[in-house]
Design a protein around this motif. Sequence first.
Motif, PDB file in Angstrom:
ATOM      1  N   ASP A 121       5.422   2.498  10.042  1.00 50.22           N
ATOM      2  CA  ASP A 121       4.535   2.202  11.175  1.00 50.22           C
ATOM      3  C   ASP A 121       3.467   1.182  10.788  1.00 50.22           C
ATOM      4  O   ASP A 121       3.147   0.279  11.559  1.00 50.22           O
ATOM      5  N   LEU A 122       2.908   1.317   9.596  1.00 49.03           N
ATOM      6  CA  LEU A 122       1.935   0.328   9.128  1.00 49.03           C
ATOM      7  C   LEU A 122       2.604  -1.037   8.959  1.00 49.03           C
ATOM      8  O   LEU A 122       2.070  -2.057   9.385  1.00 49.03           O
ATOM      9  N   GLU A 123       3.767  -1.030   8.329  1.00 48.73           N
ATOM     10  CA  GLU A 123       4.486  -2.289   8.089  1.00 48.73           C
ATOM     11  C   GLU A 123       4.869  -2.982   9.394  1.00 48.73           C
ATOM     12  O   GLU A 123       4.880  -4.201   9.465  1.00 48.73           O
ATOM     13  N   GLY A 124       5.190  -2.200  10.408  1.00 49.57           N
ATOM     14  CA  GLY A 124       5.573  -2.764  11.694  1.00 49.57           C
ATOM     15  C   GLY A 124       4.398  -3.032  12.616  1.00 49.57           C
ATOM     16  O   GLY A 124       4.570  -3.393  13.776  1.00 49.57           O
ATOM     17  N   ASN A 125       3.193  -2.860  12.091  1.00 50.13           N
ATOM     18  CA  ASN A 125       1.962  -3.058  12.852  1.00 50.13           C
ATOM     19  C   ASN A 125       1.935  -2.201  14.116  1.00 50.13           C
ATOM     20  O   ASN A 125       1.490  -2.622  15.171  1.00 50.13           O
ATOM     21  N   ARG A 126       2.430  -0.969  13.983  1.00 56.75           N
ATOM     22  CA  ARG A 126       2.356   0.008  15.064  1.00 56.75           C
ATOM     23  C   ARG A 126       1.205   0.980  14.841  1.00 56.75           C
ATOM     24  O   ARG A 126       0.859   1.740  15.735  1.00 56.75           O
ATOM     25  N   LYS A 127       0.630   0.977  13.655  1.00 52.58           N
ATOM     26  CA  LYS A 127      -0.546   1.796  13.318  1.00 52.58           C
ATOM     27  C   LYS A 127      -1.634   0.853  12.813  1.00 52.58           C
ATOM     28  O   LYS A 127      -1.381  -0.011  11.987  1.00 52.58           O
ATOM     29  N   TYR A 128      -2.847   1.039  13.334  1.00 50.34           N
ATOM     30  CA  TYR A 128      -3.969   0.190  12.928  1.00 50.34           C
ATOM     31  C   TYR A 128      -5.145   1.010  12.421  1.00 50.34           C
ATOM     32  O   TYR A 128      -6.252   0.527  12.350  1.00 50.34           O
ATOM     33  N   ASN A 129      -4.896   2.264  12.060  1.00 47.13           N
ATOM     34  CA  ASN A 129      -6.020   3.142  11.760  1.00 47.13           C
ATOM     35  C   ASN A 129      -6.035   3.745  10.358  1.00 47.13           C
ATOM     36  O   ASN A 129      -6.592   4.820  10.180  1.00 47.13           O
ATOM     37  N   PRO A 130      -5.459   3.102   9.359  1.00 44.60           N
ATOM     38  CA  PRO A 130      -5.523   3.729   8.033  1.00 44.60           C
ATOM     39  C   PRO A 130      -6.953   3.692   7.492  1.00 44.60           C
ATOM     40  O   PRO A 130      -7.715   2.785   7.809  1.00 44.60           O
ATOM     41  N   THR A 131      -7.283   4.683   6.699  1.00 43.33           N
ATOM     42  CA  THR A 131      -8.594   4.683   6.050  1.00 43.33           C
ATOM     43  C   THR A 131      -8.566   3.700   4.883  1.00 43.33           C
ATOM     44  O   THR A 131      -7.492   3.290   4.415  1.00 43.33           O
ATOM     45  N   MET A 132      -9.736   3.339   4.415  1.00 47.33           N
ATOM     46  CA  MET A 132      -9.802   2.474   3.227  1.00 47.33           C
ATOM     47  C   MET A 132      -9.191   3.189   2.030  1.00 47.33           C
ATOM     48  O   MET A 132      -8.579   2.560   1.175  1.00 47.33           O
ATOM     49  N   LYS A 133      -9.326   4.509   1.996  1.00 46.74           N
ATOM     50  CA  LYS A 133      -8.721   5.281   0.912  1.00 46.74           C
ATOM     51  C   LYS A 133      -7.203   5.110   0.936  1.00 46.74           C
ATOM     52  O   LYS A 133      -6.581   4.880  -0.101  1.00 46.74           O
ATOM     53  N   THR A 134      -6.601   5.207   2.127  1.00 47.19           N
ATOM     54  CA  THR A 134      -5.147   5.033   2.257  1.00 47.19           C
ATOM     55  C   THR A 134      -4.732   3.628   1.857  1.00 47.19           C
ATOM     56  O   THR A 134      -3.756   3.444   1.115  1.00 47.19           O
ATOM     57  N   LEU A 135      -5.472   2.624   2.320  1.00 45.53           N
ATOM     58  CA  LEU A 135      -5.148   1.243   1.939  1.00 45.53           C
ATOM     59  C   LEU A 135      -5.294   1.055   0.432  1.00 45.53           C
ATOM     60  O   LEU A 135      -4.496   0.345  -0.190  1.00 45.53           O
ATOM     61  N   GLY A 136      -6.286   1.697  -0.157  1.00 47.27           N
ATOM     62  CA  GLY A 136      -6.473   1.624  -1.603  1.00 47.27           C
ATOM     63  C   GLY A 136      -5.310   2.242  -2.359  1.00 47.27           C
ATOM     64  O   GLY A 136      -4.857   1.710  -3.379  1.00 47.27           O
ATOM     65  N   ILE A 137      -4.804   3.357  -1.866  1.00 46.55           N
ATOM     66  CA  ILE A 137      -3.660   4.015  -2.491  1.00 46.55           C
ATOM     67  C   ILE A 137      -2.434   3.113  -2.430  1.00 46.55           C
ATOM     68  O   ILE A 137      -1.701   2.954  -3.419  1.00 46.55           O
ATOM     69  N   ILE A 138      -2.206   2.501  -1.270  1.00 43.12           N
ATOM     70  CA  ILE A 138      -1.061   1.597  -1.120  1.00 43.12           C
ATOM     71  C   ILE A 138      -1.229   0.378  -2.025  1.00 43.12           C
ATOM     72  O   ILE A 138      -0.285  -0.037  -2.707  1.00 43.12           O
ATOM     73  N   ALA A 139      -2.422  -0.202  -2.024  1.00 42.77           N
ATOM     74  CA  ALA A 139      -2.687  -1.385  -2.858  1.00 42.77           C
ATOM     75  C   ALA A 139      -2.473  -1.059  -4.339  1.00 42.77           C
ATOM     76  O   ALA A 139      -1.845  -1.843  -5.065  1.00 42.77           O
ATOM     77  N   ASP A 140      -2.970   0.084  -4.778  1.00 37.74           N
ATOM     78  CA  ASP A 140      -2.776   0.489  -6.176  1.00 37.74           C
ATOM     79  C   ASP A 140      -1.297   0.644  -6.501  1.00 37.74           C
ATOM     80  O   ASP A 140      -0.832   0.204  -7.553  1.00 37.74           O
ATOM     81  N   ALA A 141      -0.546   1.264  -5.599  1.00 42.08           N
ATOM     82  CA  ALA A 141       0.883   1.474  -5.831  1.00 42.08           C
ATOM     83  C   ALA A 141       1.648   0.156  -5.912  1.00 42.08           C
ATOM     84  O   ALA A 141       2.650   0.051  -6.623  1.00 42.08           O
ATOM     85  N   LEU A 142       1.144  -0.863  -5.191  1.00 41.45           N
ATOM     86  CA  LEU A 142       1.786  -2.182  -5.193  1.00 41.45           C
ATOM     87  C   LEU A 142       1.142  -3.145  -6.195  1.00 41.45           C
ATOM     88  O   LEU A 142       1.549  -4.296  -6.299  1.00 41.45           O
ATOM     89  N   SER A 143       0.124  -2.680  -6.898  1.00 42.68           N
ATOM     90  CA  SER A 143      -0.608  -3.499  -7.889  1.00 42.68           C
ATOM     91  C   SER A 143      -1.175  -4.776  -7.274  1.00 42.68           C
ATOM     92  O   SER A 143      -1.027  -5.874  -7.821  1.00 42.68           O
ATOM     93  N   VAL A 144      -1.825  -4.615  -6.110  1.00 47.12           N
ATOM     94  CA  VAL A 144      -2.489  -5.741  -5.446  1.00 47.12           C
ATOM     95  C   VAL A 144      -3.878  -5.297  -5.008  1.00 47.12           C
ATOM     96  O   VAL A 144      -4.212  -4.117  -5.067  1.00 47.12           O
ATOM     97  N   ASN A 145      -4.674  -6.241  -4.526  1.00 46.50           N
ATOM     98  CA  ASN A 145      -5.969  -5.929  -3.924  1.00 46.50           C
ATOM     99  C   ASN A 145      -5.750  -5.468  -2.489  1.00 46.50           C
ATOM    100  O   ASN A 145      -4.776  -5.881  -1.845  1.00 46.50           O
ATOM    101  N   VAL A 146      -6.628  -4.650  -1.976  1.00 46.29           N
ATOM    102  CA  VAL A 146      -6.511  -4.175  -0.599  1.00 46.29           C
ATOM    103  C   VAL A 146      -6.392  -5.354   0.366  1.00 46.29           C
ATOM    104  O   VAL A 146      -5.581  -5.334   1.290  1.00 46.29           O
ATOM    105  N   LYS A 147      -7.167  -6.406   0.172  1.00 43.96           N
ATOM    106  CA  LYS A 147      -7.143  -7.565   1.074  1.00 43.96           C
ATOM    107  C   LYS A 147      -5.770  -8.221   1.126  1.00 43.96           C
ATOM    108  O   LYS A 147      -5.404  -8.846   2.116  1.00 43.96           O
ATOM    109  N   ASP A 148      -4.955  -8.042   0.095  1.00 48.26           N
ATOM    110  CA  ASP A 148      -3.613  -8.628   0.083  1.00 48.26           C
ATOM    111  C   ASP A 148      -2.663  -7.923   1.043  1.00 48.26           C
ATOM    112  O   ASP A 148      -1.554  -8.408   1.282  1.00 48.26           O
ATOM    113  N   LEU A 149      -3.090  -6.802   1.616  1.00 53.94           N
ATOM    114  CA  LEU A 149      -2.229  -6.022   2.499  1.00 53.94           C
ATOM    115  C   LEU A 149      -2.323  -6.435   3.963  1.00 53.94           C
ATOM    116  O   LEU A 149      -1.545  -5.967   4.785  1.00 53.94           O
ATOM    117  N   PHE A 150      -3.284  -7.292   4.311  1.00 51.02           N
ATOM    118  CA  PHE A 150      -3.436  -7.670   5.716  1.00 51.02           C
ATOM    119  C   PHE A 150      -4.094  -9.032   5.864  1.00 51.02           C
ATOM    120  O   PHE A 150      -4.679  -9.577   4.929  1.00 51.02           O
TER     121      PHE A 150
END
Length: 112
Positions: free
Chosen positions: A34-63
């Motif tokens: 849902d996030l990847e398909g831009n159907r969800k726009y409400n993740p917390t910064m904590k969630t974005l941080g978890i995803i960024a860490d798992a992908l070894s990127v900065n949070v800003k690189d996710l959007f």
Amino acid sequence: MMYVFVIKQVRKNKGISVNQLSKKTKLSPAYIKDLEGNRKYNPTMKTLGIIADALSVNVKDLFYTKLDIDELKEELDARIEMHGIHSPEVLEVSRVIDLLMNLIFKPRELKK
């Protein structure tokens, strides 16, 4: 702030499947899709941080945000020059620009 997630592109560039990302982040595959398909726009910064860490990127690189449109247009021009207008590389950037433009103008249309 209006934004478009590019988690899918980052994930694919890293060679990680949705299921692998799900296991690393402990987020459901459905939520990630849902996030990847831009159907969800409400993740917390904590969630974005978890995803960024798992992908070894900065949070800003996710959007991207509407502030990134000019930079994206320059990237689009460079990709057209390098790969041709109908290439998948051009389509990827064009899709992000289209999503951002739709987010910017959609709220105004709803007010009419």
